[in-house]
Design an enzyme around this catalytic site. Structure first.
Site, PDB file in Angstrom:
ATOM      1  N   LYS A  14     -52.172   1.707 -59.753  1.00  0.00           N
ATOM      2  CA  LYS A  14     -51.388   2.787 -59.149  1.00  0.00           C
ATOM      3  C   LYS A  14     -49.914   2.585 -59.471  1.00  0.00           C
ATOM      4  CE  LYS A  14     -49.312   3.399 -55.326  1.00  0.00           C
ATOM      5  NZ  LYS A  14     -48.125   4.152 -55.771  1.00  0.00           N
ATOM      6  N   GLU A  72     -45.556 -10.460 -56.543  1.00  0.00           N
ATOM      7  CA  GLU A  72     -44.236 -10.688 -57.154  1.00  0.00           C
ATOM      8  C   GLU A  72     -43.275  -9.804 -56.395  1.00  0.00           C
ATOM      9  OE1 GLU A  72     -41.116 -10.221 -58.760  1.00  0.00           O
ATOM     10  OE2 GLU A  72     -42.017  -9.288 -60.528  1.00  0.00           O
ATOM     11  N   CYS A 132     -35.881  -7.136 -59.675  1.00  0.00           N
ATOM     12  CA  CYS A 132     -36.245  -8.122 -58.648  1.00  0.00           C
ATOM     13  C   CYS A 132     -35.524  -9.445 -58.867  1.00  0.00           C
ATOM     14  CB  CYS A 132     -37.747  -8.323 -58.621  1.00  0.00           C
ATOM     15  SG  CYS A 132     -38.438  -8.600 -60.243  1.00  0.00           S
ATOM     16  N   GLU A 145     -31.583  -8.233 -50.045  1.00  0.00           N
ATOM     17  CA  GLU A 145     -31.674  -7.648 -51.378  1.00  0.00           C
ATOM     18  C   GLU A 145     -31.125  -6.224 -51.317  1.00  0.00           C
ATOM     19  OE1 GLU A 145     -35.729  -6.851 -52.760  1.00  0.00           O
ATOM     20  OE2 GLU A 145     -35.155  -7.543 -54.744  1.00  0.00           O
TER      21      GLU A 145
HETATM   22  P1  NAI Z   1     -42.348  -0.645 -52.392  1.00  0.00           P
HETATM   23  O1  NAI Z   1     -42.653  -2.071 -52.303  1.00  0.00           O
HETATM   24  O2  NAI Z   1     -42.501   0.192 -51.175  1.00  0.00           O
HETATM   25  O3  NAI Z   1     -43.234   0.042 -53.532  1.00  0.00           O
HETATM   26  C1  NAI Z   1     -43.867  -0.638 -54.586  1.00  0.00           C
HETATM   27  C2  NAI Z   1     -45.243  -0.049 -54.790  1.00  0.00           C
HETATM   28  O4  NAI Z   1     -46.056  -0.297 -53.651  1.00  0.00           O
HETATM   29  C3  NAI Z   1     -45.277   1.455 -54.991  1.00  0.00           C
HETATM   30  O5  NAI Z   1     -46.256   1.755 -55.962  1.00  0.00           O
HETATM   31  C4  NAI Z   1     -45.695   1.975 -53.632  1.00  0.00           C
HETATM   32  O6  NAI Z   1     -46.343   3.213 -53.697  1.00  0.00           O
HETATM   33  C5  NAI Z   1     -46.648   0.912 -53.187  1.00  0.00           C
HETATM   34  N1  NAI Z   1     -46.832   0.779 -51.740  1.00  0.00           N
HETATM   35  C6  NAI Z   1     -45.983   1.151 -50.731  1.00  0.00           C
HETATM   36  N2  NAI Z   1     -46.518   0.827 -49.548  1.00  0.00           N
HETATM   37  C7  NAI Z   1     -47.718   0.247 -49.793  1.00  0.00           C
HETATM   38  C8  NAI Z   1     -48.726  -0.327 -48.978  1.00  0.00           C
HETATM   39  N3  NAI Z   1     -48.624  -0.366 -47.640  1.00  0.00           N
HETATM   40  N4  NAI Z   1     -49.817  -0.840 -49.557  1.00  0.00           N
HETATM   41  C9  NAI Z   1     -49.934  -0.840 -50.895  1.00  0.00           C
HETATM   42  N5  NAI Z   1     -49.015  -0.308 -51.727  1.00  0.00           N
HETATM   43  C10 NAI Z   1     -47.919   0.216 -51.186  1.00  0.00           C
HETATM   44  O7  NAI Z   1     -40.909  -0.473 -52.940  1.00  0.00           O
HETATM   45  P2  NAI Z   1     -40.030   0.865 -52.824  1.00  0.00           P
HETATM   46  O8  NAI Z   1     -40.238   1.583 -51.556  1.00  0.00           O
HETATM   47  O9  NAI Z   1     -40.247   1.606 -54.035  1.00  0.00           O
HETATM   48  O10 NAI Z   1     -38.591   0.228 -52.768  1.00  0.00           O
HETATM   49  C11 NAI Z   1     -38.075  -0.287 -51.544  1.00  0.00           C
HETATM   50  C12 NAI Z   1     -37.345  -1.564 -51.785  1.00  0.00           C
HETATM   51  O11 NAI Z   1     -38.239  -2.529 -52.305  1.00  0.00           O
HETATM   52  C13 NAI Z   1     -36.252  -1.497 -52.802  1.00  0.00           C
HETATM   53  O12 NAI Z   1     -35.063  -1.054 -52.274  1.00  0.00           O
HETATM   54  C14 NAI Z   1     -36.171  -2.922 -53.245  1.00  0.00           C
HETATM   55  O13 NAI Z   1     -35.389  -3.648 -52.347  1.00  0.00           O
HETATM   56  C15 NAI Z   1     -37.579  -3.393 -53.172  1.00  0.00           C
HETATM   57  N6  NAI Z   1     -38.288  -3.373 -54.457  1.00  0.00           N
HETATM   58  C16 NAI Z   1     -38.454  -4.544 -55.107  1.00  0.00           C
HETATM   59  C17 NAI Z   1     -39.080  -4.571 -56.318  1.00  0.00           C
HETATM   60  C18 NAI Z   1     -39.281  -5.821 -57.050  1.00  0.00           C
HETATM   61  O14 NAI Z   1     -39.605  -5.799 -58.225  1.00  0.00           O
HETATM   62  N7  NAI Z   1     -39.130  -6.955 -56.427  1.00  0.00           N
HETATM   63  C19 NAI Z   1     -39.546  -3.358 -56.972  1.00  0.00           C
HETATM   64  C20 NAI Z   1     -39.369  -2.176 -56.184  1.00  0.00           C
HETATM   65  C21 NAI Z   1     -38.746  -2.216 -54.986  1.00  0.00           C
END
Ligand code: NAI
Length: 780
Positions: free
Chosen positions: A190, A264, A298, A392
Site C-alpha cells: 500500500k 523503519e 527519515c 522530528e
Molecule cells: P504515516 O506514518 O501516518 O504514514 C505512512 C504510511 O502508513 C502511509 O501509507 C499511511 O497510509 C499508512 N498508515 C497510516 N496509519 C496507519 C495505520 N494505523 N496502520 C497502517 N498503516 C497506516 O506518516 P504521515 O501521516 O504520512 O506523516 C506524518 C509524520 O510521519 C510526518 O510528519 C513525519 O514526521 C513522519 N514520517 C516519517 C517517515 C519516515 O520515513 N520516517 C515517512 C513519512 C512520515
C-alpha cells in the site's frame, strides 16, 4: 540580461522538464486508477484525488480499497506464492534483473511522475531515487541467484504486506518489494495516499518484466487501508516505513499474531562538525542532509552539533549557502528545494517552528514561491531539551547547538529517543572512527551524508525501529527456518504431594543482581518439588522492583561491551570449565528437578558455552561493496541490555543457550529462568561468581514468567526482549515492547530443539547484535 550581468549574478535561467509524457500516461488511464490485483488493474471505485503539491493541480483519482478488494489482493498473493517460491533462484533473478532494466528504460517517466506527485526536485528523483531503485533490483537479482546455495535451510515467509510513506514513494517500494520477491515471497503493497502514482506505473512495468500474476499486488488508500492490511489474518509479515506513532500502533496490532515485522521509523539525526572539519564540504553536506527532499527524510541530518570554536564561522557560511538555494517548481532542473508534500504537512511544520521562542531563527533570503513551500530555516542557540531539538519536524528546518569536546558531542548526539543515522565531519580519522561506534544509530556517515546503497544495511535502533533494509541482513528479514516447528506444550511445575514430609533445613535461593545474591523485594518465595514429591528448596518470587534493579545493574555493567571479544571468549570458556567441574552436581540437580537424565543436558550446556566462546571473536562484520571510493563497514554491535524469559523445557541448557550468545556479543542481560524448574539457574550463581564475569553482566530473577515479562518488555531501558517460555506470553511481550519499540524475539508457542542445531548458531548471534553501517569515503 547581458553576459556580464549573468556572470555577476550567476543566476540560472529556468530549465523545466516536460510533464507531457507523465500526463499522457495518466490520461491513458482516463485519470482514474483502480488497484493492481492479480496482474491487472481493477475498475476504479470510491476514490480520492492525488495532486501535484507544487501547484495544487489534481493529477488523478485513486481508489480507496474496500475490505473485499484488500482480501482479493491477499488471496491473489497467497495463490501465487508457492509457485513463485518454487521457481529456481535463477528464474526469480532473471525477473528482478528485467525489472531493474525496465526501471532504467522508463527512468525519465518514473522520475517526472515522482516529482509531479511528490514535489521533490526533478534533480533528485532523476539522479537519486530512480537510479537507486534500479540498483536495488539489480542487487536483489543477485541475492535471488545466490540464496539457495548460501542459505539452503531457509524458506520464504509467505505473503508480505508493505506499507510505505510518501517521501520516497518508488524507492521505498523497491526497498520492500525487491528483497521480498528475491526471497520467494509475494507482496501486497500500500503506497502512501499522497503519492500512489509511481507504484501504479511500476505495477504496469512488472507485466513487461514477465512477473507472474499475483506476485506483486498494489492497493491504494489511506491509513485505514494500511491498518486493514496489517490486521489481515493471511499476511505473514509486515514491512513498514513511516512515522514512529504509526509504527507503534502496528507493533501493537501484530503482537501475538506470529507475523514477522520490520519497522523503519522516524529520526532526529545528529550532524556533528568538529573544528578540524573541511568546512566547505561540511556545509555542502549539510545542504544535502537537511534540504534534500525538503527535509522530509527519515534520516535527515536535522540536528547540527558544531564545535564551539568554529560555530560562528560555520553558521555564517551556512547562511550564505542557504541564501543561494533555489526554491520553486520541482520540475525545473535548476531547483534545489521543491514543494512540501501537502498543505497539512506545511501547517505542521509552520506550527512547530512558530511555537518556538528560543534561540535565533534564520530563514533563507531566497524569495518563496506561492503555494506549498517552506523556506530553508536554521534555528541556532537552542537548549538540549527544547522540543525542536527532540521532535522530528520533517521539513526543511535545521536546529543547531554547540559542543566543546568529543565526549560532549557524543552525549548530545545520543540525547534522543531515536537512533536512525548520524553524520561526523572531521579530518581526523582517529576521531571519526572513535566516535562512530559510540553513536546510537543504525547508520553513520563519516565526511559524507545520505549515502545509500542496496548492498549496505539501512535501519535504526531505539524508537527509529528495527530491522535492516539492504544487504544480506535485509534479505534475512524475509526468510524463516525451512523446518516446521511443533507446538510447545506448557511445562508445569511438579505439585506438592498431598501428604508432604516435614521439610528439613530451609534453603531459599535468592535472586542474582549486579553480581550479588539479593533477597526478593516482595519477601515471597515458592516451593520447588521434585516429581517424586521431595521438597527441593525454595526460590525467591521476583517482582517489578527486582526487575528494575536488575536492569539498573545491567546498565551499570555496560562497560562489558568495550571488553575485547578475546576477553569475553576467555570468560565463557572459564564458565564452561567451572560448570564442567561441577557437572555431576548439576546433573543430579536436573534429575531431581525434572526426572530426566541431567548428564546430557549439562554436557550440552558446556558444549554450548564453548560454541559461543568460539563465536565471540568470529561473528565478524563485513566491508560492503558499495559504489563509492571508500568503504561501508557493517559492524555487529551489541543490542545493549537484553531481557530473556528462558525455556521451561531445558532449564539449564535453555538458559545457557540465551545467555551465552548475548554476553559473547557484549550485551548485558536480565534472565528469568525456567518457571517450573528454576533451581538449575540459581545453582549457576556460584559458577558465574568464580568465572571472572563482571557483576551485572548477567542478572537472574526467578519468578512468574507472565508477571516479569510485562515489566521486562515494557521497560524503557531494555533494548531487546526474548521469550522462549512455555507460558503463552508471546503476545504480551510484543505488545508491551511497543512502548520503546524494542526488538523482540518470541517463540509464538512453538517448540525448539535446544539440544539440536536449532538451539544455537548464527540466528542467535544476529538477535544479539545490531548491524551498524559506517560509511567512510576516502581520497582527496
Ligand atoms: P504515516 O506514518 O501516518 O504514514 C505512512 C504510511 O502508513 C502511509 O501509507 C499511511 O497510509 C499508512 N498508515 C497510516 N496509519 C496507519 C495505520 N494505523 N496502520 C497502517 N498503516 C497506516 O506518516 P504521515 O501521516 O504520512 O506523516 C506524518 C509524520 O510521519 C510526518 O510528519 C513525519 O514526521 C513522519 N514520517 C516519517 C517517515 C519516515 O520515513 N520516517 C515517512 C513519512 C512520515
Amino acid at each position: 540580461m547581458n553576459v556580464k550581468e549573468i556572470f555577476d549574478s550567476m543566476s540560472y535561467g529556468p530549465a523545466p522538464e516536460s510533464s507531457a509524457e507523465a500526463m499522457a500516461w495518466i490520461t491513458r488511464h482516463n485519470g482514474a486508477f483502480g488497484h493492481w490485483i492479480d496482474g491487472a488493474f481493477t475498475k476504479p471505485g470510491a476514490s480520492f484525488a492525488t495532486s501535484n503539491p507544487a501547484t495544487g493541480q489534481v493529477l488523478a483519482q485513486v481508489s480507496q480499497a474496500s475490505e473485499a478488494e484488500l482480501d482479493a489482493a491477499v488471496k491473489a498473493a497467497r495463490r501465487a506464492q508457492p509457485k513463485w517460491a518454487k521457481l529456481p533462484g535463477h528464474a526469480r533473478a532473471k525477473i528482478l534483473y528485467a525489472l531493474a532494466r525496465l526501471v532504467q528504460k522508463h527512468a525519465r517517466l518514473l522520475a517526472v511522475l515522482e516529482t509531479l506527485d511528490n514535489g521533490k526536485p526533478i534533480r533528485e528523483s532523476r539522479d537519486i531515487d530512480v537510479p537507486l531503485v534500479a540498483r536495488h533490483f539489480y542487487y536483489h537479482a543477485g541475492l535471488a541467484q545466490l540464496l539457495g546455495a548460501e542459505h539452503p535451510d531457509l524458506a520464504p515467509l509467505g505473503v508480505c504486506g508493505a506499507v510505505i510513506p510518501w517521501n520516497f514513494p518508488l524507492l521505498m517500494l523497491a526497498w520492500k518489494v525487491a528483497p521480498a520477491l528475491a526471497a520467494g515471497n509475494t507482496v501486497v503493497l500500500k503506497p502512501a495516499e499522497y503519492t500512489p502514482l509511481t507504484a501504479l506505473l511500476f505495477a504496469e512495468i512488472t507485466r513487461e518484466a514477465g512477473l507472474p500474476k499475483g506476485v506483486l499486488n498494489i492497493i491504494t488508500g489511506d491509513g485505514d487501508v494500511g491498518a486493514a492490511l496489517v490486521n489481515h489474518p493471511d499476511v505473514n509479515k509486515i514491512a513498514f516505513t513511516g512515522s514512529t506513532a504509526v509504527g507503534r500502533k502496528i507493533r501493537q496490532a501484530t503482537a501475538g499474531t506470529g507475523k514477522a515485522l520490520t519497522l523503519e521509523l522516524g529520526g532526529k539525526s545528529p550532524y556533528i562538525v568538529f573544528d578540524d572539519a573541511d568546512m566547505d564540504s561540511a556545509v555542502e553536506g549539510l545542504v544535502d542532509a537537511i534540504w534534500f527532499n525538503q527535509g522530509q527524510v527519515c534520516c535527515a541530518g536535522s540536528r547540527l552539533l558544531v564545535q564551539e570554536g568554529i560555530a560562528d564561522r560555520f553558521h555564517a557560511r551556512l547562511k550564505r549557502r542557504m541564501d543561494g538555494l533555489r526554491i520553486g517548481d520541482p520540475l525545473d532542473k535548476c531547483i534545489d528545494v521543491g514543494a512540501i508534500i501537502d498543505p497539512a504537512q506545511l501547517a505542521t511544520i509552520t506550527a512547530m517552528v512558530d511555537a518556538n521562542a528560543e534561540g535565533e531563527t534564520y530563514r533563507a533570503a531566497t524569495p518563496l514561491p506561492a503555494g506549498c513551500f517552506y523556506p530553508p530555516t536554521l534555528i541556532s542557540g537552542l537548549s538540549a531539551a527544547s522540543p525542536l531539538m527532540q521532535e522530528e519536524i520533517f521539513g526543511p528546518v535545521l536546529v543547531s547547538m554547540t559542543f566543546r569536546t568529543p565526549e560532549e558531542a557524543v552525549a548530545l548526539a545520543n540525547n534522543t529517543r531515536y537512533g536512525l543515522a548520524a553524520t561526523v565531519w572531521t579530518e581526523n580519522i582517529n576521531l571519526a572512527l572513535d566516535v562512530a561506534p559510540k553513536l546510537k544509530s543504525g547508520v553513520v556517515w563519516v565526511n559524507a551524508t545520505n549515502l545509500f546503497d542496496a548492498a549496505a544495511g539501512f535501519g535504526g535502533v531505539r524508537e527509529s525501529g528495527f530491522g535492516r533494509e539492504g544487504g544480506w541482513e535485509g534479505l534475512l528479514a524475509y526468510l524463516k527456518p525451512a523446518a516446521t516447528a511443533k507446538p510447545l506444550k506448557p511445562v508445569a511445575a511438579f505439585p506438592a504431594p498431598k501428604d508432604p514430609e516435614t521439610p528439613g533445613l530451609d534453603r531459599t535461593a535468592k535472586l542474582y543482581i549486579g553480581g550479588k545474591q539479593a533477597r526478593p523485594d516482595g519477601g515471597y518465595s515458592q516451593q520447588v518439588w521434585s516429581p517424586k514429591g521431595k521438597l527441593l528448596g525454595h526460590v525467591g518470587t521476583g517482582n517489578r522492583k527486582d526487575i528494575r534493579n536488575a536492569v539498573e545493574a545491567a546498565h551499570a555493567a555496560k562497560g562489558w561491551a568495550k571488553t575485547t571479544a578475546h576477553a569475553r571468549a576467555q570468560i565463557l570458556y572459564y564458565i564452561a570449565e567451572n560448570l564442567s567441574a561441577r557437572a555431576t552436581e548439576f546433573a543430579a540437580r536436573l534429575r531431581d528437578l525434572t526426572g530426566a537424565n541431567g548428564a546430557s543436558e549439562v554436557e550440552a550446556s558446556i558444549q554450548r558455552l564453548f560454541t559461543y566462546a568460539a563465536w565471540a571473536d568470529k561473528f565478524d562484520g563485513a566491508v560492503k561493496a558499495v559504489p563509492i571510493r571508500g568503504v561501508a563497514l557493517a559492524m555487529n554491535e551489541p543490542c545493549g541490555v537484553i531481557g530473556a524469559l528462558c525455556p521451561d523445557d531445558a532449564p539449564l541448557l535453555g538458559l545457557i543457550s540465551l545467555m551465552a550468545p548475548a554476553i559473547a556479543m557484549g550485551n548485558t542481560c536480565v534472565l528469568v529462568p525456567s518457571e517450573p524448574f528454576p533451581l538449575a539457574a540459581t545453582d549457576l550463581y556460584q559458577v558465574l561468581d568464580t568465572s571472572d564475569l563482571p557483576g551485572g553482566v548477567v542478572n537472574i530473577i526467578t519468578g512468574g514468567h507472565a508477571e516479569l515479562a510485562k515489566t521486562l518488555a515494557g521497560h524503557m531501558d531494555v533494548d531487546a526482549v526474548w521469550s522462549f517460555s512455555s507460558s503463552d506470553i508471546s503476545a504480551l511481550v510484543e505488545r508491551e515492547s511497543a512502548q520503546n519499540l524494542k526488538r523482540t524475539w518470541v517463540n509464538n508457542g512453538l517448540a525448539r530443539d535446544w539440544a539440536g542445531a536449532a538451539g544455537e548458531g548464527r540466528a542467535f548471534l544476529r538477535q544479539a547484535t545490531e548491524v551498524k553501517t559506517v560509511w567512510v569515503p576516502y581520497g582527496e
